[in-house]
Design a protein around this motif. Structure first.
Motif, PDB file in Angstrom:
ATOM      1  N   UNK A  72       0.852  -1.187   0.000  1.00 14.09           N
ATOM      2  CA  UNK A  72       0.000   0.000   0.000  1.00 14.09           C
ATOM      3  C   UNK A  72       0.884   1.231   0.000  1.00 14.09           C
ATOM      4  N   UNK A  73       0.461   2.262  -0.714  1.00 12.68           N
ATOM      5  CA  UNK A  73       1.155   3.551  -0.725  1.00 12.68           C
ATOM      6  C   UNK A  73       0.234   4.598  -0.133  1.00 12.68           C
ATOM      7  N   UNK A  74       0.790   5.458   0.726  1.00 14.92           N
ATOM      8  CA  UNK A  74       0.013   6.516   1.375  1.00 14.92           C
ATOM      9  C   UNK A  74       0.667   7.844   1.007  1.00 14.92           C
ATOM     10  N   UNK A  75       0.313   8.436  -0.151  1.00 11.64           N
ATOM     11  CA  UNK A  75       0.987   9.659  -0.604  1.00 11.64           C
ATOM     12  C   UNK A  75       0.787  10.845   0.321  1.00 11.64           C
TER      13      UNK A  75
ATOM     14  N   UNK B 138       4.909   4.192   2.833  1.00 12.82           N
ATOM     15  CA  UNK B 138       4.557   2.978   2.103  1.00 12.82           C
ATOM     16  C   UNK B 138       4.525   1.810   3.086  1.00 12.82           C
ATOM     17  N   UNK B 139       3.698   0.819   2.783  1.00 19.44           N
ATOM     18  CA  UNK B 139       3.628  -0.409   3.575  1.00 19.44           C
ATOM     19  C   UNK B 139       4.305  -1.492   2.748  1.00 19.44           C
ATOM     20  N   UNK B 140       5.349  -2.102   3.315  1.00 21.82           N
ATOM     21  CA  UNK B 140       6.143  -3.109   2.613  1.00 21.82           C
ATOM     22  C   UNK B 140       5.905  -4.460   3.279  1.00 21.82           C
ATOM     23  N   UNK B 141       5.725  -5.476   2.446  1.00 22.17           N
ATOM     24  CA  UNK B 141       5.435  -6.824   2.923  1.00 22.17           C
ATOM     25  C   UNK B 141       6.585  -7.356   3.767  1.00 22.17           C
ATOM     26  N   UNK B 142       6.289  -7.775   5.003  1.00 24.93           N
ATOM     27  CA  UNK B 142       7.283  -8.384   5.884  1.00 24.93           C
ATOM     28  C   UNK B 142       8.208  -7.409   6.582  1.00 24.93           C
ATOM     29  N   UNK B 143       7.973  -6.095   6.452  1.00 28.49           N
ATOM     30  CA  UNK B 143       8.833  -5.085   7.064  1.00 28.49           C
ATOM     31  C   UNK B 143       8.008  -4.294   8.083  1.00 28.49           C
ATOM     32  N   UNK B 144       8.615  -3.946   9.199  1.00 23.48           N
ATOM     33  CA  UNK B 144       7.979  -3.148  10.259  1.00 23.48           C
ATOM     34  C   UNK B 144       6.737  -3.849  10.784  1.00 23.48           C
ATOM     35  N   UNK B 145       6.891  -5.103  11.178  1.00 25.09           N
ATOM     36  CA  UNK B 145       5.765  -5.879  11.703  1.00 25.09           C
ATOM     37  C   UNK B 145       5.411  -5.387  13.102  1.00 25.09           C
TER      38      UNK B 145
ATOM     39  N   UNK C 277       8.581   5.393   6.304  1.00 22.98           N
ATOM     40  CA  UNK C 277       8.747   6.637   5.565  1.00 22.98           C
ATOM     41  C   UNK C 277       9.289   6.362   4.173  1.00 22.98           C
ATOM     42  N   UNK C 278       8.961   7.211   3.228  1.00 25.52           N
ATOM     43  CA  UNK C 278       9.385   7.012   1.842  1.00 25.52           C
ATOM     44  C   UNK C 278      10.898   7.134   1.698  1.00 25.52           C
ATOM     45  N   UNK C 279      11.560   7.855   2.599  1.00 27.17           N
ATOM     46  CA  UNK C 279      13.006   8.036   2.494  1.00 27.17           C
ATOM     47  C   UNK C 279      13.770   6.798   2.943  1.00 27.17           C
TER      48      UNK C 279
END
Length: 96
Positions: free
Chosen positions: A31-34, A39-46, A70-72
């Motif tokens: 998912x992207x939240x502009x 952004x939501x990345x699979x398997x990251x920041x659980x 964060x996008x950065x």
């Protein structure tokens, strides 16, 4: 000029985390939240959340989900071990 935020990644893109606790992790953008530049990345920041009983889940319990980053903190990469960093370009001409 509009205040529209552009993330340079879309749902389904492969990205690599370049900073933070999950540095080096790779995953797919779920998912992207502009508006928040996240952004939501699979398997990251659980993260874990304690869920109370509901009609859909009468037992309740602890659910695990991906939190946005964060996008950065990410870099786009389509091939394994190759990632591209995006840099904003300033428009030519005088600043207003």
């Amino acid at each position: 000029m509009s205040n529209r935020n552009k993330l340079h990644v879309r749902r389904g893109d492969q990205v690599q985390v370049i900073s933070g606790n999950y540095k080096g992790a790779r995953g797919q953008v779920l998912r992207a939240i502009p508006s928040k530049e996240q952004v939501v990345v699979e398997g990251v920041a659980m993260r874990k959340r304690h869920q109370g009983p509901t009609q859909a889940n009468p037992e309740g319990g602890i659910i695990t989900f991906e939190a946005p980053i964060q996008r950065t903190e990410r870099r786009r990469g389509s091939r394994p071990r190759v990632a591209t960093r995006f840099r904003g370009r300033k428009a030519p001409g005088p600043r207003m």
